[in-house]
Design an enzyme around this catalytic site. Structure first.
Site, short mmCIF file in Angstrom:
data_model
loop_
_atom_site.label_atom_id
_atom_site.label_comp_id
_atom_site.label_asym_id
_atom_site.label_seq_id
_atom_site.Cartn_x
_atom_site.Cartn_y
_atom_site.Cartn_z
N ASN A 387 -3.84 4.25 5.33
CA ASN A 387 -3.36 5.91 5.00
C ASN A 387 -4.02 7.32 5.97
O ASN A 387 -3.90 7.76 6.38
CB ASN A 387 -2.54 6.39 4.51
CG ASN A 387 -0.53 7.90 4.23
OD1 ASN A 387 -1.46 8.80 5.80
ND2 ASN A 387 -0.22 7.50 3.44
N ASP A 388 -4.50 8.05 3.84
CA ASP A 388 -5.70 8.38 4.65
C ASP A 388 -6.22 8.39 5.76
O ASP A 388 -7.08 9.95 6.25
CB ASP A 388 -6.43 8.94 3.31
CG ASP A 388 -5.29 9.05 2.19
OD1 ASP A 388 -4.58 10.04 2.77
OD2 ASP A 388 -5.87 9.33 0.93
#
Lengths: 460, 104
Positions: A387-388
């Site tokens: 995600n990040d």
């Protein structure tokens, strides 16, 4: 003769690391390392003062059996925990060797009980100090990685001040210890160092573990160095320095991968940023949701797919199903590649090992700077459990905690598929605006299950 | 004291040179093999077993010998465990392309 054999052993260790520059030469490297270790052990056994072969042989047998059993049984997804556990043992071993040298200085030729050479005492205390920190820090890291202890950072007031004071106390104790050589002081140093090890790792969160694991790797090397100086043993000094440098470089690479300074890492305390301002209200934005069939359809009609795996893939053990999906796509004539962010997973190179385990050819697995410029020419990015590391806010939003972190430019590909369990934010707590883009399709569910379903739809 | 400081300086020389070698060797390690790198460094840092063996060497059962033997056990876990787990990792990296090419 002894010095020459130790030198050969040290050189073999250097070649062992050198071998890792390419997968083809790496296995030979590992073998050279083993030979180096065998030479080191047998050379030491040849010492005149070494007489108790049975006890030592028995001890090696016990340790060897335990180590082999664990190493052969361990799941590749549990690798980070295993490495942390192993680091703790190096640290503890260093403490015991230092203790042995303190109680029997004659065996190590560093003086007599009660009148050990000052320099040796200093070196001994430093080895003990680093060894004890490595031990407790690694135990805690193990707990966090294993999930026995919450992976959440534990932060409290004056954390750094307390750590600094404890550090000063240790220096004071070492000074006193060097002066009066009291066993009580020795063990006090051990216990307080153990405490400091816990305190240093406690504020660090789960996803920052790659840095911590590398850092402890480095510490275990410096501990060996400290013991090497105590014993005036060049083999230990060289090996310790190699390991220390290796761990330090890995921590540097990892912290750079998260855009954090190495000082920040050494002090601990990161991963706790719960910046409220960055979590903008996105509740009214629309998310395009899809299922396995949609994903299969989108990828089947593409020419090129880049798969971006993250820790979520490891948790779901999805690597085998993922490779199966990749194989089918390749048979359809679609170019499939894997993009690995430096901090993906819980230890350096974690994703590479898992993909290798699933028989993904390593030529298809590329690093951030090797593949990042290919995203604009790519039709589909398949993000699984990451995600990040894909969040464009790292480039655009200066207020974001992850601002400045290098990211994989999946946003530049024509469409993005996100396999996620829920809309929850990533580790950094920052919302990912990619989720709300028109060309993004969210695939909610377990990563492994999702890959299996896609495989079914693809072969249907 | 003179003699010891000389030994120390030699140790320090070795230390810094080894750090420099380590720096260049480790930067040449391909990022894909960073996990095996940790496995190998873990195994070789257990060369500390040398010190443990010296402590465990004398006959009798002094406290220092017990410490030495514990050190030997701990370091052995790491040596066997570290090299074996690295072996497992690296053997996965090897099969690869060949197998797939054979299939095709």
């Amino acid at each position: 003769m002894v010095a020459i054999l130790y030198l050969i052993s040290a050189l073999l260790f250097i070649f062992a690391l050198r071998g890792l520059s390419h997968p083809e030469s790496s296995r030979m490297g590992n073998i050279l390392g083993i030979i180096g270790m065998i030479i080191a052990v047998f050379t030491t056994l040849m010492f005149k003062s070494v007489l108790s072969y049975y006890e030592i042989g028995f001890a090696i047998l016990i340790g060897g059996a335990i180590g082999s059993f664990i190493a052969l049984r361990i799941e590749m997804t549990a690798l980070p925990q295993l490495v942390a556990a192993f680091h703790s043992l190096v640290g503890l071993a260093a403490v015991f060797v230092a203790a042995a040298a303190f109680y029997d200085p004659v065996a190590f030729n560093i003086g007599n009980v009660g009148s050990i050479k000052i320099a040796s005492l200093v070196e001994m205390s430093i080895g003990t100090f680093i060894g004890a920190i490595t031990f407790s820090g690694s135990v805690l890291a193990f707990g966090k990685l294993q999930g026995t202890i919450s992976g959440k950072p534990i932060v409290f007031k004056f954390q750094h001040a307390i750590n600094a004071i404890i550090f000063l106390i240790i220096i004071l104790l070492i000074t006193l210890f060097v002066i009066n050589q009291s066993p009580t002081l020795f063990w006090t140093i051990v216990i307080i160092s153990i405490l400091l090890g816990f305190l240093v790792v406690i504020p660090i969160g789960g996803a920052d573990m790659p840095v911590v694991v590398s850092m402890l790797n480095s510490y275990s090397g410096w501990a060996a160095c400290g013991i090497g100086f105590t014993l005036s043993n060049n083999l230990l000094i060289i090996t310790g320095a190699l390991v220390g440098a290796s761990g330090a470089i890995l921590s540097y690479i990892m912290s750079k991968g998260m855009n954090r300074s190495i000082i920040n890492v050494v002090l601990g305390g990161f991963g706790g940023e719960q910046d409220g301002s960055s979590s903008k209200d996105n509740s009214d934005k629309i998310v395009k949701q899809g299922n396995a069939e949609d994903a299969a359809y989108i990828m089947k009609n593409a020419d090129s797919v880049i798969i971006v795996p993250g820790y979520g893939m490891a948790v779901a053990q999805a690597q085998h199903a993922l490779r199966e999906m990749g194989d089918i796509l390749k048979k359809e004539g679609i170019e499939v590649r894997y993009a690995i962010h430096p901090v993906a997973g819980r230890m350096p190179g974690h994703m590479n090992v898992l993909l290798a385990e699933a028989n993904v050819p390593y030529e298809e697995v590329l690093e951030l700077d090797e593949i990042n410029h290919d995203f604009p020419m790519t039709e589909v990015s398949f993000v699984i459990g990451a995600n990040d590391v894909t969040n464009p806010a790292a480039k655009t939003d200066e207020t974001s905690p992850i601002y400045g972190m290098p990211i994989l430019d999946v946003e530049k590909s024509q469409s993005v598929l996100f396999v996620k369990r829920s809309m929850a934010t990533g580790y950094s707590g920052v919302d990912n605006e990619l989720f709300y883009r028109d060309n993004t399709t969210m695939l909610f569910g377990d990563a492994k299950k999702m890959c299996e379903d896609i495989v079914k739809s693809l072969s249907a | 004291m003179e003699a010891h400081s000389e030994v120390f300086v030699i140790g320090l020389t070795v230390f810094f040179l080894a750090c420099i070698i380590g720096y260049y060797v480790v930067w040449s390690v391909t990022p894909a093999l960073h996990s095996p790198l940790m496995g190998v460094t873990n195994a070789i840092s257990s060369v500390i077993i040398v010190g443990a063996i010296l402590a465990a060497g004398p006959q009798g059962f002094e406290i220092s010998k017990i410490f030495g033997l514990i050190g030997v056990v701990l370091a052995s876990v790491n040596i066997f465990g570290g090299f074996l787990v690295t072996y497992r990792m690296l053997s996965m990296f090897k099969k690869k392309t060949k197998k797939i090419k054979e299939k095709e």
